[in-house]
Design a protein around this motif. Structure first.
Motif, mmCIF file in Angstrom:
data_model
loop_
_atom_site.group_PDB
_atom_site.id
_atom_site.type_symbol
_atom_site.label_atom_id
_atom_site.label_comp_id
_atom_site.label_asym_id
_atom_site.label_seq_id
_atom_site.Cartn_x
_atom_site.Cartn_y
_atom_site.Cartn_z
ATOM 1 N N LEU A 82 0.791 -1.221 0.000
ATOM 2 C CA LEU A 82 0.000 0.000 0.000
ATOM 3 C C LEU A 82 0.834 1.287 0.000
ATOM 4 N N PRO A 83 1.850 1.410 0.848
ATOM 5 C CA PRO A 83 2.585 2.685 0.892
ATOM 6 C C PRO A 83 3.142 3.075 -0.475
ATOM 7 N N LYS A 84 3.749 2.096 -1.133
ATOM 8 C CA LYS A 84 4.365 2.405 -2.422
ATOM 9 C C LYS A 84 3.294 2.779 -3.451
ATOM 10 N N LEU A 85 2.192 2.038 -3.395
ATOM 11 C CA LEU A 85 1.108 2.314 -4.337
ATOM 12 C C LEU A 85 0.530 3.716 -4.092
ATOM 13 N N LEU A 86 0.335 4.042 -2.826
ATOM 14 C CA LEU A 86 -0.208 5.365 -2.499
ATOM 15 C C LEU A 86 0.747 6.474 -2.932
ATOM 16 N N ASP A 87 2.038 6.267 -2.680
ATOM 17 C CA ASP A 87 3.025 7.251 -3.139
ATOM 18 C C ASP A 87 2.881 7.480 -4.634
ATOM 19 N N SER A 88 2.744 6.363 -5.364
ATOM 20 C CA SER A 88 2.628 6.463 -6.817
ATOM 21 C C SER A 88 1.365 7.219 -7.199
ATOM 22 N N VAL A 89 0.263 6.916 -6.503
ATOM 23 C CA VAL A 89 -0.996 7.596 -6.808
ATOM 24 C C VAL A 89 -0.838 9.095 -6.602
ATOM 25 N N PHE A 90 -0.237 9.487 -5.473
ATOM 26 C CA PHE A 90 -0.105 10.915 -5.202
ATOM 27 C C PHE A 90 0.818 11.578 -6.213
ATOM 28 N N ALA A 91 1.902 10.874 -6.562
ATOM 29 C CA ALA A 91 2.827 11.448 -7.543
ATOM 30 C C ALA A 91 2.105 11.673 -8.871
ATOM 31 N N SER A 92 1.312 10.678 -9.275
ATOM 32 C CA SER A 92 0.586 10.810 -10.549
ATOM 33 C C SER A 92 -0.405 11.967 -10.489
ATOM 34 N N ILE A 93 -1.174 12.031 -9.380
ATOM 35 C CA ILE A 93 -2.190 13.079 -9.278
ATOM 36 C C ILE A 93 -1.537 14.452 -9.320
ATOM 37 N N LYS A 94 -0.398 14.568 -8.598
ATOM 38 C CA LYS A 94 0.274 15.860 -8.543
ATOM 39 C C LYS A 94 0.726 16.294 -9.940
ATOM 40 N N LEU A 95 1.353 15.371 -10.616
ATOM 41 C CA LEU A 95 1.868 15.685 -11.949
ATOM 42 C C LEU A 95 0.722 16.017 -12.903
ATOM 43 N N GLN A 96 -0.302 15.177 -12.874
ATOM 44 C CA GLN A 96 -1.433 15.350 -13.786
ATOM 45 C C GLN A 96 -2.149 16.675 -13.510
ATOM 46 N N LEU A 97 -2.418 16.940 -12.232
ATOM 47 C CA LEU A 97 -3.155 18.158 -11.882
ATOM 48 C C LEU A 97 -2.407 19.400 -12.336
ATOM 49 N N GLY A 98 -1.091 19.424 -12.032
ATOM 50 C CA GLY A 98 -0.298 20.597 -12.396
ATOM 51 C C GLY A 98 -0.319 20.828 -13.895
ATOM 52 N N GLY A 99 0.024 19.758 -14.636
ATOM 53 C CA GLY A 99 0.100 19.904 -16.091
ATOM 54 C C GLY A 99 -1.249 20.239 -16.697
ATOM 55 N N TYR A 100 -2.280 19.566 -16.204
ATOM 56 C CA TYR A 100 -3.619 19.783 -16.767
ATOM 57 C C TYR A 100 -4.096 21.202 -16.495
ATOM 58 N N ALA A 101 -3.865 21.673 -15.262
ATOM 59 C CA ALA A 101 -4.322 23.030 -14.920
ATOM 60 C C ALA A 101 -3.619 24.060 -15.795
ATOM 61 N N ILE A 102 -2.300 23.906 -15.945
ATOM 62 C CA ILE A 102 -1.559 24.868 -16.765
ATOM 63 C C ILE A 102 -2.052 24.811 -18.211
ATOM 64 N N GLY A 103 -2.152 23.573 -18.730
ATOM 65 C CA GLY A 103 -2.578 23.416 -20.123
ATOM 66 C C GLY A 103 -3.968 23.969 -20.362
ATOM 67 N N ALA A 104 -4.890 23.681 -19.420
ATOM 68 C CA ALA A 104 -6.263 24.144 -19.600
ATOM 69 C C ALA A 104 -6.326 25.668 -19.548
ATOM 70 N N ALA A 105 -5.608 26.257 -18.592
ATOM 71 C CA ALA A 105 -5.649 27.718 -18.450
ATOM 72 C C ALA A 105 -5.048 28.391 -19.680
ATOM 73 N N VAL A 106 -3.845 27.922 -20.080
ATOM 74 C CA VAL A 106 -3.197 28.552 -21.235
ATOM 75 C C VAL A 106 -4.042 28.338 -22.496
ATOM 76 N N GLY A 107 -4.559 27.104 -22.643
ATOM 77 C CA GLY A 107 -5.376 26.807 -23.826
ATOM 78 C C GLY A 107 -6.617 27.668 -23.878
ATOM 79 N N PHE A 108 -7.259 27.838 -22.732
ATOM 80 C CA PHE A 108 -8.474 28.641 -22.675
ATOM 81 C C PHE A 108 -8.176 30.090 -23.054
ATOM 82 N N LEU A 109 -7.125 30.648 -22.447
ATOM 83 C CA LEU A 109 -6.799 32.050 -22.734
ATOM 84 C C LEU A 109 -6.403 32.224 -24.195
#
Ligand SMILES: Nc1ncnc2c1ncn2[C@@H]1O[C@H](COP(=O)(O)OP(=O)(O)OP(=O)(O)O)[C@@H](O)[C@H]1O
Ligand SMILES: [Mg+2]
Lengths: 265, 346
Positions: B142-169
């Motif tokens: 579980l610990p390793k899996l959870l670490d991976s989940v958080f790492a993925s969410i962090k990366l995805q959220l950051g990139g998606y938010a930037i991409g969506a904002a820049v794309g929208f503008l």
């Protein structure tokens, strides 16, 4: 509907502005060729006057209204509101378009509030929005979205959206054109009452000769495109008018004659 | 949902009509059984799954088999109890009834899976682990899996938010201003259709860290569809709306914020949806190749060690996350675009 009994000469409150259309011509470029639409149109409306514009379909009535609204500059000639040239749209001249064009993503209330919001005075004047909605009898629907309204209700919202701005010149482009005849008759009476109460100058485009005669102080008849003024007829009858009035029937015959329908009528 | 009312059943019929109605009443019992039948069968299927865990001996050493069997019995009991008490459960009752066929199918599927892998080995073993092996991953790794989940969410959220904002503008600017359109449109045409993963080698040696490189790639994958759809949304706004707003005294900023953007919003959401899909793909590839964290990397790692249970466990988590993200986006859209209900069918 209240029928205001106004006898004798009509006095206009000072709300309405005068409108001068001076030698206005306009044309559109379509595929490189020029389509003349207005040809030296020349008339003026006194403050508080109700002028109806009649003419064949496609002759250029809506175009003239767009010029009055300031949405486009004319190719030549000048339009003046109270003597000042029209250079662009301004909320003292408000248009109710041929289609209600309500914003589908706004509720009735927010549609009506549009003008005040755009002018940045909504915060202090919310009451005006409620009043305008009450005026057109849609208080129950203030939170409805446009797709939940009937055609007539949508048109009334469009009217409220215009009236909330207390326009000095109200520009109506066949606002009742798509309504059933019953709603239409009611709304005609409402329109007269409103106009008499508020005193704005009104410019109404209509296809319906009876409607023009029932509502307006003056009826201007246009020719086929390019629109030229064929006749400028004063309707010298007091309000409220009666549809059976023999004088109106006579005027109606004249106007239909001008529109080329005398043989059949 | 029919509730069998005792007081009515014992009432003595007063007239012929009422007698007939009375005679018709017992029908409601089988009807109630039919309505709940799927749930009852679902319960049976889960009991079957539990029994299948215990009936045969495991072909290999999996410590979670008993626990899994107990869990299956608990679920079976839960389904049964919830179905019988459905009338008192409010909204949950009908929701359960509606999902009962799926619970049934799931129970059957798990039973077949269990038997086909752990018990009779119809499917070759290391490649097709039984359910208990996957459960074991969730409990022991579980610990390793959870670490991976958080790492993925962090990366995805950051990139998606930037991409969506820049794309929208960018989309709004191109749609609104001819000048911006003149310069940006050709660039977009040239670069946009390139799959974001094609930038991978470039990104990984130009950016200071693999994390920023991946963020850039995800933002790129999100940004293109968002830009194009926002732009087409803004460009296709009916001119009559602008005319109305202008005659009512609207200034240009009002036209952009209160007319163009709300009118374009349905298109923007299509772009956001497409962007989400393509950014998931980039996320996994970037994690596999560059970033040494996240579910993509976990997958890669599991495959490298032939840890197939871990691989399936990670796949399940990943699909839950992706579908969760898409559900979230749809919920947001439904909330923002309530006015579209009845105008368009989604
Ligand atoms: N934006 C435009 N570009 C090109 N031509 C136009 C444009 N707007 C109007 N026209 C043309 O100008 C003419 C007059 O149009 P207008 O809408 O003013 O007619 P109308 O008198 O209001 O007709 P109706 O009574 O049917 O509404 C039409 O022939 C139309 O094709
Ligand atoms: Mg017209």
């Amino acid at each position: 509907m209240v029928a205001l009994a106004v006898a004798g000469p009509i006095t206009y409150p000072a709300v309405g502005a005068s409108l001068d259309v001076e030698h206005v011509s306009h044309a559109f470029d379509i595929d490189g060729s020029v389509l003349p639409v207005l040809d030296d149109v020349n008339f003026s409306a006194k403050p508080g006057e109700f002028v109806a514009l009649l003419g064949p379909s496609g002759c250029g009535k809506s175009t003239l209204l767009r010029l009055v609204a300031g949405l486009e500059p004319p190719r030549s000639g000048v339009l003046r509101e109270d003597g000042d040239p029209v250079t662009g749209p301004f909320p003292s001249r408000v248009v109710v378009f041929q289609d209600p064009t309500l914003f589908p993503w706004r509720t009735v209330w927010k549609n009506v509030a549009l003008g005040l919001e755009a002018q940045g005075i909504l915060k202090t004047q919310r009451q005006r929005v409620d009043d305008a909605i009450d005026l057109v009898g849609l208080s129950q629907f203030r939170n409805a979205y446009p797709h939940q309204l009937s055609g007539g209700m949508a048109q009334r919202v469009a009217l409220a959206r215009a009236l909330v701005n207390d326009p000095r010149i109200l520009i109506l482009d066949e606002p009742l054109g798509k309504l059933d005849s019953l709603t239409r008759i009611t709304m005609q009476a409402e329109l007269v009452a409103l106009w008499q109460r508020k005193g704005f100058t009104t410019l109404l485009v209509t296809h319906d000769v009876e409607e023009a005669l029932f509502l307006a102080n003056r009826v201007i008849v246009f020719s086929d495109r390019p629109a030229r003024i064929k006749a400028d007829i004063a309707v010298d009858r007091p309000y409220p008018r009666h549809r059976g009035d023999p004088r109106l029937a006579e005027l109606r015959r004249n106007i239909l004659g001008l529109l080329g329908l005398d043989a059949t009528w | 949902m029919s509730t069998y009312s005792a007081s009515k059943a014992v009432a003595i019929p007063q007239s012929v009509e009422e007698g007939a109605a009375f005679a018709g009443r017992p029908l409601s019992l089988p009807a109630s059984f039919l309505a709940n039948g799927a749930a009852v069968f679902a319960s049976v299927a889960w009991i079957g799954f539990g029994l299948s865990c215990l009936w045969w001996v495991d072909l290999a050493d999996w410590p979670r088999t008993h626990a899994l069997a107990i869990a299956a019995f608990v679920i079976a009991g839960g389904i049964l109890v919830a179905t019988l008490s459905a009338p008192w459960l409010g909204r949950f009752g009908p929701a359960l009834q509606q999902r009962a066929p799926w619970l049934l199918a799931l129970g059957l599927f798990l039973t077949v899976w269990e038997v086909a892998t752990a018990k009779l080995a119809w499917l070759p073993l290391p490649f097709f682990p039984p359910p208990q092996a996957i459960i074991e991953v969730y409990t022991d790794d579980l610990p390793k899996l959870l670490d991976s989940v958080f790492a993925s969410i962090k990366l995805q959220l950051g990139g998606y938010a930037i991409g969506a904002a820049v794309g929208f503008l960018t989309g709004v600017s191109i749609g609104w201003s001819r000048g911006v359109g003149y310069w940006v449109h050709p660039v977009l045409r040239f670069i946009g259709p390139l799959p974001a993963t094609a930038w991978l080698p470039f990104a990984f040696f130009t950016f200071p860290s693999s994390w920023s490189a991946s963020t850039f790639l995800i933002a790129l994958a999100t940004g293109f569809p968002v830009t194009v759809l926002t732009w087409s949304g803004v460009a296709s706004v009916n001119n009559a709306y602008y005319d109305v707003a202008r005659t009512l005294g609207a200034k240009p900023w009002f036209l952009v914020l209160k007319v163009a953007i709300p009118a374009a919003l349905p298109h923007v959401f299509v772009g956001l949806f497409m962007g989400l899909g393509s950014s998931f793909a980039v996320l996994v590839v970037a994690e596999m190749i560059g970033v040494k964290a996240g579910l993509g990397w976990y997958l890669q790692w599991a495959q490298g060690w032939a840890a197939y249970s871990n691989m399936y466990a990670a796949l399940i988590v990943m699909s839950l996350l992706c579908s969760g993200a898409i559900t979230l986006l749809f919920r947001t859209r439904d909330r923002l675009l309530v006015w579209q209900k009845g105008v368009v069918k989604w």
